[in-house]
Write a protein that holds these residues in place. Sequence first.
Motif, PDB file in Angstrom:
ATOM      1  N   LEU A 116       0.538  -0.954  -8.982  1.00 50.26           N
ATOM      2  CA  LEU A 116       0.964  -0.208  -9.878  1.00 50.26           C
ATOM      3  C   LEU A 116       1.562   1.423  -9.289  1.00 50.26           C
ATOM      4  N   LEU A 117       0.970   1.752  -8.405  1.00 49.01           N
ATOM      5  CA  LEU A 117       1.714   2.986  -7.762  1.00 49.01           C
ATOM      6  C   LEU A 117       2.957   2.697  -7.131  1.00 49.01           C
ATOM      7  N   ALA A 118       3.075   1.601  -6.495  1.00 47.87           N
ATOM      8  CA  ALA A 118       4.468   1.383  -5.828  1.00 47.87           C
ATOM      9  C   ALA A 118       5.649   1.109  -6.910  1.00 47.87           C
ATOM     10  N   THR A 119       5.090   0.443  -7.962  1.00 44.95           N
ATOM     11  CA  THR A 119       6.221   0.175  -9.114  1.00 44.95           C
ATOM     12  C   THR A 119       6.430   1.384  -9.840  1.00 44.95           C
ATOM     13  N   VAL A 120       5.682   2.093 -10.111  1.00 40.86           N
ATOM     14  CA  VAL A 120       5.851   3.518 -10.518  1.00 40.86           C
ATOM     15  C   VAL A 120       6.769   4.373  -9.606  1.00 40.86           C
ATOM     16  N   THR A 121       6.467   4.321  -8.355  1.00 39.63           N
ATOM     17  CA  THR A 121       7.282   5.130  -7.308  1.00 39.63           C
ATOM     18  C   THR A 121       8.711   4.780  -7.485  1.00 39.63           C
ATOM     19  N   ILE A 122       9.064   3.384  -7.599  1.00 44.89           N
ATOM     20  CA  ILE A 122      10.471   2.851  -7.647  1.00 44.89           C
ATOM     21  C   ILE A 122      11.012   3.264  -9.007  1.00 44.89           C
ATOM     22  N   MET A 123      10.186   2.761  -9.926  1.00 42.18           N
ATOM     23  CA  MET A 123      10.919   3.061 -11.312  1.00 42.18           C
ATOM     24  C   MET A 123      11.084   4.416 -11.840  1.00 42.18           C
ATOM     25  N   SER A 124      10.071   5.540 -11.514  1.00 41.91           N
ATOM     26  CA  SER A 124      10.329   6.774 -12.067  1.00 41.91           C
ATOM     27  C   SER A 124      11.280   7.592 -10.936  1.00 41.91           C
ATOM     28  N   ASP A 125      10.940   7.460  -9.925  1.00 39.65           N
ATOM     29  CA  ASP A 125      12.019   8.324  -8.793  1.00 39.65           C
ATOM     30  C   ASP A 125      11.657   9.738  -9.078  1.00 39.65           C
ATOM     31  N   GLN A 126      10.446  10.104  -9.546  1.00 42.85           N
ATOM     32  CA  GLN A 126      10.458  11.567  -9.601  1.00 42.85           C
ATOM     33  C   GLN A 126       9.434  12.392  -8.721  1.00 42.85           C
ATOM     34  N   GLN A 127       9.096  11.775  -7.617  1.00 40.58           N
ATOM     35  CA  GLN A 127       8.009  12.276  -6.674  1.00 40.58           C
ATOM     36  C   GLN A 127       9.043  13.138  -5.766  1.00 40.58           C
ATOM     37  N   LYS A 137       3.475  12.665  10.115  1.00 44.74           N
ATOM     38  CA  LYS A 137       3.577  11.296  10.684  1.00 44.74           C
ATOM     39  C   LYS A 137       2.397  10.881  11.583  1.00 44.74           C
ATOM     40  N   GLY A 138       2.079   9.706  11.442  1.00 45.51           N
ATOM     41  CA  GLY A 138       1.149   8.793  12.057  1.00 45.51           C
ATOM     42  C   GLY A 138       1.601   7.531  12.969  1.00 45.51           C
ATOM     43  N   LYS A 139       0.822   6.784  13.254  1.00 49.26           N
ATOM     44  CA  LYS A 139       1.265   5.725  13.958  1.00 49.26           C
ATOM     45  C   LYS A 139       1.900   4.628  13.130  1.00 49.26           C
ATOM     46  N   PHE A 140       1.222   4.467  11.850  1.00 51.82           N
ATOM     47  CA  PHE A 140       1.519   3.520  11.034  1.00 51.82           C
ATOM     48  C   PHE A 140       1.970   4.030   9.758  1.00 51.82           C
ATOM     49  N   TRP A 141       2.232   5.560   9.548  1.00 49.23           N
ATOM     50  CA  TRP A 141       2.642   5.905   8.357  1.00 49.23           C
ATOM     51  C   TRP A 141       3.378   7.248   8.411  1.00 49.23           C
ATOM     52  N   MET A 142       4.089   7.824   7.418  1.00 42.46           N
ATOM     53  CA  MET A 142       5.198   8.826   7.419  1.00 42.46           C
ATOM     54  C   MET A 142       4.886   9.537   6.124  1.00 42.46           C
ATOM     55  N   THR A 143       5.083  10.845   5.990  1.00 42.05           N
ATOM     56  CA  THR A 143       5.381  11.344   4.631  1.00 42.05           C
ATOM     57  C   THR A 143       6.397  12.201   4.683  1.00 42.05           C
ATOM     58  N   VAL A 144       7.200  12.087   3.808  1.00 37.55           N
ATOM     59  CA  VAL A 144       8.271  12.939   3.595  1.00 37.55           C
ATOM     60  C   VAL A 144       8.507  13.436   2.443  1.00 37.55           C
ATOM     61  N   LYS A 145       9.246  14.571   2.470  1.00 41.71           N
ATOM     62  CA  LYS A 145       9.647  15.360   1.055  1.00 41.71           C
ATOM     63  C   LYS A 145      11.303  15.547   0.826  1.00 41.71           C
ATOM     64  N   SER A 146      11.595  15.354  -0.116  1.00 42.18           N
ATOM     65  CA  SER A 146      12.962  15.279  -0.685  1.00 42.18           C
ATOM     66  C   SER A 146      13.234  15.542  -2.043  1.00 42.18           C
ATOM     67  N   GLU A 147      14.226  16.211  -2.582  1.00 39.80           N
ATOM     68  CA  GLU A 147      14.523  16.405  -3.970  1.00 39.80           C
ATOM     69  C   GLU A 147      15.718  15.492  -4.335  1.00 39.80           C
ATOM     70  N   GLU A 148      15.884  14.649  -3.453  1.00 42.88           N
ATOM     71  CA  GLU A 148      17.111  13.801  -3.758  1.00 42.88           C
ATOM     72  C   GLU A 148      16.634  12.608  -4.367  1.00 42.88           C
ATOM     73  N   THR A 149      17.209  11.823  -5.167  1.00 43.95           N
ATOM     74  CA  THR A 149      16.701  10.531  -5.874  1.00 43.95           C
ATOM     75  C   THR A 149      17.093   9.561  -5.119  1.00 43.95           C
ATOM     76  N   GLY A 150      16.324   8.112  -5.320  1.00 41.39           N
ATOM     77  CA  GLY A 150      16.626   6.959  -4.684  1.00 41.39           C
ATOM     78  C   GLY A 150      15.944   6.901  -3.275  1.00 41.39           C
ATOM     79  N   VAL A 151      14.985   7.831  -2.869  1.00 47.68           N
ATOM     80  CA  VAL A 151      14.674   8.076  -1.566  1.00 47.68           C
ATOM     81  C   VAL A 151      13.750   6.550  -1.127  1.00 47.68           C
TER      82      VAL A 151
END
Length: 95
Positions: free
Chosen positions: A20-31, A56-70
């Motif tokens: 559900l979280l993955a779907t909302v991330t793609i569908m809303s694109d507001q994060q 950033k870690g070995k198996f993950w990465m957090t990013v910040k952006s105000e762009e859409t479609g990331v």
Amino acid sequence: MTIRGWLGGLALVIFSWIALLATVTIMSDQQEDLLFIFPAQSVLRELPEGVAVTDKGKFWMTVKSEETGVALEAYKAGTLLVLPAGLAGCFAFLD
């Protein structure tokens, strides 16, 4: 109900929540903050300008952006899972 039934139910709930979280991330694109789980090596080259890696870690990465479609671009680059990062949660109204 047996322990095996409870564990199976718990696994189903966890899987459903992540889906559900993955779907909302793609569908809303507001994060603005996104968590990439198992990012591809080429993910930074494929993302649009203005995307900043905040941690950033070995198996993950957090990013910040105000762009859409990331999130969609990260999936196209080969990232296994993209989730919202830094959500305020249900108790955000207390602030």
